[in-house]
Scaffold this motif. Structure first.
Motif, mmCIF file in Angstrom:
data_model
loop_
_atom_site.group_PDB
_atom_site.id
_atom_site.type_symbol
_atom_site.label_atom_id
_atom_site.label_comp_id
_atom_site.label_asym_id
_atom_site.label_seq_id
_atom_site.Cartn_x
_atom_site.Cartn_y
_atom_site.Cartn_z
ATOM 1 N N ILE A 3 50.343 26.804 23.937
ATOM 2 C CA ILE A 3 49.471 28.150 23.588
ATOM 3 C C ILE A 3 48.717 28.075 25.341
ATOM 4 C CG2 ILE A 3 47.231 29.646 22.227
ATOM 5 C CD1 ILE A 3 49.243 28.066 19.988
ATOM 6 N N ARG A 4 48.347 26.971 25.332
ATOM 7 C CA ARG A 4 47.632 27.068 26.447
ATOM 8 C C ARG A 4 48.323 27.383 27.572
ATOM 9 N NH1 ARG A 4 42.899 24.747 26.929
ATOM 10 N NH2 ARG A 4 42.887 23.672 24.537
ATOM 11 N N ALA A 5 48.993 26.374 27.751
ATOM 12 C CA ALA A 5 49.994 27.355 29.220
ATOM 13 C C ALA A 5 50.436 28.553 29.030
ATOM 14 C CB ALA A 5 51.233 26.205 28.950
ATOM 15 N N GLU A 6 50.820 29.486 28.223
ATOM 16 C CA GLU A 6 51.193 30.795 27.911
ATOM 17 C C GLU A 6 49.701 31.374 27.975
ATOM 18 O OE1 GLU A 6 54.702 31.128 24.679
ATOM 19 O OE2 GLU A 6 52.266 31.370 23.877
ATOM 20 N N PHE A 7 48.313 31.108 27.661
ATOM 21 C CA PHE A 7 47.258 31.535 28.537
ATOM 22 C C PHE A 7 47.465 31.208 29.579
ATOM 23 C CE2 PHE A 7 45.979 31.472 23.804
ATOM 24 C CZ PHE A 7 45.700 33.135 23.300
ATOM 25 N N LYS A 8 47.095 29.747 30.387
ATOM 26 C CA LYS A 8 47.664 29.490 31.952
ATOM 27 C C LYS A 8 48.129 30.853 32.731
ATOM 28 C CE LYS A 8 46.168 25.393 31.807
ATOM 29 N NZ LYS A 8 44.822 24.957 32.490
ATOM 30 N N SER A 9 49.069 31.576 32.381
ATOM 31 C CA SER A 9 50.564 31.387 32.977
ATOM 32 C C SER A 9 49.322 32.948 33.162
ATOM 33 C CB SER A 9 51.452 32.203 32.641
ATOM 34 O OG SER A 9 51.450 32.524 31.508
ATOM 35 N N LEU A 10 49.189 33.763 31.801
ATOM 36 C CA LEU A 10 48.455 34.967 32.334
ATOM 37 C C LEU A 10 47.130 35.021 32.883
ATOM 38 C CD1 LEU A 10 49.185 38.243 31.366
ATOM 39 C CD2 LEU A 10 47.981 37.360 29.383
ATOM 40 N N LYS A 11 46.398 34.171 33.152
ATOM 41 C CA LYS A 11 45.480 34.031 33.267
ATOM 42 C C LYS A 11 45.358 33.637 34.868
ATOM 43 C CE LYS A 11 40.679 32.929 34.458
ATOM 44 N NZ LYS A 11 40.071 34.152 36.062
ATOM 45 N N THR A 12 46.188 33.044 35.091
ATOM 46 C CA THR A 12 46.749 32.662 36.694
ATOM 47 C C THR A 12 47.422 33.762 37.212
ATOM 48 O OG1 THR A 12 47.268 30.679 36.115
ATOM 49 C CG2 THR A 12 48.041 31.433 38.689
ATOM 50 N N PHE A 13 48.541 34.980 37.171
ATOM 51 C CA PHE A 13 48.969 36.122 37.404
ATOM 52 C C PHE A 13 47.849 36.952 37.375
ATOM 53 C CE2 PHE A 13 51.114 39.990 35.974
ATOM 54 C CZ PHE A 13 51.741 39.942 36.877
ATOM 55 N N PHE A 14 46.939 36.908 36.385
ATOM 56 C CA PHE A 14 45.654 37.641 36.642
ATOM 57 C C PHE A 14 45.340 37.531 37.811
ATOM 58 C CE2 PHE A 14 41.046 38.823 35.099
ATOM 59 C CZ PHE A 14 41.301 40.002 34.635
ATOM 60 N N ASP A 15 44.410 36.635 38.010
ATOM 61 C CA ASP A 15 43.920 36.298 39.504
ATOM 62 C C ASP A 15 44.266 36.696 40.563
ATOM 63 O OD1 ASP A 15 41.080 35.448 37.719
ATOM 64 O OD2 ASP A 15 42.308 33.262 37.457
ATOM 65 N N ASP A 16 45.533 35.671 40.616
ATOM 66 C CA ASP A 16 46.435 36.360 41.631
ATOM 67 C C ASP A 16 46.191 37.542 42.014
ATOM 68 O OD1 ASP A 16 48.155 35.240 43.753
ATOM 69 O OD2 ASP A 16 49.798 35.950 42.604
ATOM 70 N N ARG A 17 46.614 38.154 40.934
ATOM 71 C CA ARG A 17 47.034 39.679 41.224
ATOM 72 C C ARG A 17 45.478 40.699 41.784
ATOM 73 N NH1 ARG A 17 50.628 37.922 41.312
ATOM 74 N NH2 ARG A 17 53.114 38.103 40.852
ATOM 75 N N ARG A 18 44.995 40.307 41.623
ATOM 76 C CA ARG A 18 43.651 40.707 41.340
ATOM 77 C C ARG A 18 43.380 41.232 43.013
ATOM 78 N NH1 ARG A 18 38.515 39.599 37.411
ATOM 79 N NH2 ARG A 18 39.247 37.213 37.608
ATOM 80 N N LYS A 19 43.417 39.084 43.065
ATOM 81 C CA LYS A 19 43.119 38.753 44.939
ATOM 82 C C LYS A 19 43.876 39.461 45.448
ATOM 83 C CE LYS A 19 42.087 34.534 43.906
ATOM 84 N NZ LYS A 19 43.065 33.283 43.577
ATOM 85 N N ASN A 20 45.048 39.952 44.849
ATOM 86 C CA ASN A 20 45.676 40.346 46.703
ATOM 87 C C ASN A 20 46.404 41.695 45.941
ATOM 88 O OD1 ASN A 20 46.413 37.602 47.622
ATOM 89 N ND2 ASN A 20 48.106 37.175 45.663
ATOM 90 N N GLN A 21 46.118 42.523 45.387
ATOM 91 C CA GLN A 21 47.506 44.249 45.477
ATOM 92 C C GLN A 21 45.699 44.881 44.791
ATOM 93 O OE1 GLN A 21 50.001 44.940 43.436
ATOM 94 N NE2 GLN A 21 51.195 43.048 43.201
ATOM 95 N N ALA A 22 45.196 45.730 46.217
ATOM 96 C CA ALA A 22 44.434 47.363 46.326
ATOM 97 C C ALA A 22 43.943 47.029 44.476
ATOM 98 C CB ALA A 22 44.567 47.709 47.777
ATOM 99 N N PRO A 23 45.311 48.254 44.654
ATOM 100 C CA PRO A 23 45.152 49.289 42.715
ATOM 101 C C PRO A 23 45.056 48.212 41.793
ATOM 102 C CG PRO A 23 46.788 48.502 44.138
ATOM 103 C CD PRO A 23 46.724 48.010 44.944
ATOM 104 N N VAL A 24 44.272 47.091 41.979
ATOM 105 C CA VAL A 24 44.016 45.977 40.946
ATOM 106 C C VAL A 24 42.868 46.027 40.913
ATOM 107 C CG1 VAL A 24 46.399 45.980 39.693
ATOM 108 C CG2 VAL A 24 45.560 43.756 41.123
ATOM 109 N N ASP A 25 41.946 46.210 42.185
ATOM 110 C CA ASP A 25 40.806 45.612 42.146
ATOM 111 C C ASP A 25 40.075 45.597 41.945
ATOM 112 O OD1 ASP A 25 41.160 44.641 44.638
ATOM 113 O OD2 ASP A 25 40.092 46.376 46.123
#
Ligand SMILES: *Cc1c(COP(=O)(O)O)cnc(C)c1O
Length: 225
Positions: A165-187
């Motif tokens: 469970i922890r690994a799955e949530f961690k993977s989603l959080k990592t993706f969320f943070d990464d896309r927030r940082k790197n992609q203008a439309p998801v600011d």
């Protein structure tokens, strides 16, 4: 104190170190139970079926924020479009196009989360990380004026193995943070909806901003009712 009041107190005490929104998952519960939750000050309710969502919306006070948390068929979007506050379960571009169309008809913008499939089970709905990327990069998506993607939703595997469970949530959080940082439309991504009665504490430790809680407040659901 009633069961719900006691359960709410226990929940709030457990999560006091985190800042998060509680979506009270009211599916299968009676209007009386929902009114009881309302009277305790709760205003954010989540349902997973359109018909139940609409009929409860119609009879309960109008200052409740209604969230759609379950799989949504395109042909049913029109019933919730006038009032729904947040749709957690967007799992295709086609659905988002329909939500945009119905939002336009109602002269409003509808807030949505993209549901990401992070669990091992085949049956759970959701996009892969790659499909999220494709969706937010598409021209069709960029033309949609009446929907606002506010973040992501995910459900973990139904297992007693906390590390899964922890690994799955961690993977989603990592993706969320990464896309927030790197992609203008998801600011504008602000919301990470993960965690239910059985796993909210792990979800919060892994960065959830919104937990969806049913049975920990209302007790077990009786689907036969
Ligand atoms: C039912 C449901 C919940 C809440 O489940 P509990 O285990 O009762 O807290 C959360 N999210 C979704 C999508 C659901 O369908």
């Amino acid at each position: 104190m009633t069961g719900i009041a006691q359960n709410l107190r226990t929940l709030k005490d457990e999560i006091k170190d985190f800042s998060c929104t509680i979506v009270v998952v009211t599916k299968t519960h009676s209007i009386e139970k929902l009114q009881e939750a309302y009277d305790l000050g709760l205003r954010i309710f989540g349902e997973n079926k359109v018909q139940e969502l609409v009929s409860k919306f119609e009879v309960l006070p109008k200052d409740i924020e209604w969230h759609m948390i379950g799989h949504l068929q395109s042909n049913k979007v029109k019933y919730i479009a006038p009032f729904v506050h947040l749709i957690h379960s967007v799992d295709s571009l086609g659905l988002l196009v329909e939500i945009n169309k119905q939002a336009q008809k109602n002269n409003r913008t509808i807030s949505c989360l993209l549901q990401v499939h992070i669990a091992q089970e085949e049956t759970k709905y959701g996009l892969s990380f790659q499909e999220v990327d494709e969706l937010i990069a598409s021209d069709t998506f960029h033309r949609l004026q009446n929907v606002k993607i506010e973040g992501l939703m995910g459900m973990s595997t139904n297992t007693s193995d906390e590390s899964v469970i922890r690994a799955e949530f961690k993977s989603l959080k990592t993706f969320f943070d990464d896309r927030r940082k790197n992609q203008a439309p998801v600011d504008a991504w602000t919301t990470l909806s993960m965690g239910m009665s059985g796993d909210y504490f792990i979800a919060l430790q892994e960065g959830s901003t919104m937990i969806r809680i049913g049975s920990a407040l209302f007790g077990a659901r009786n689907y036969a009712q």
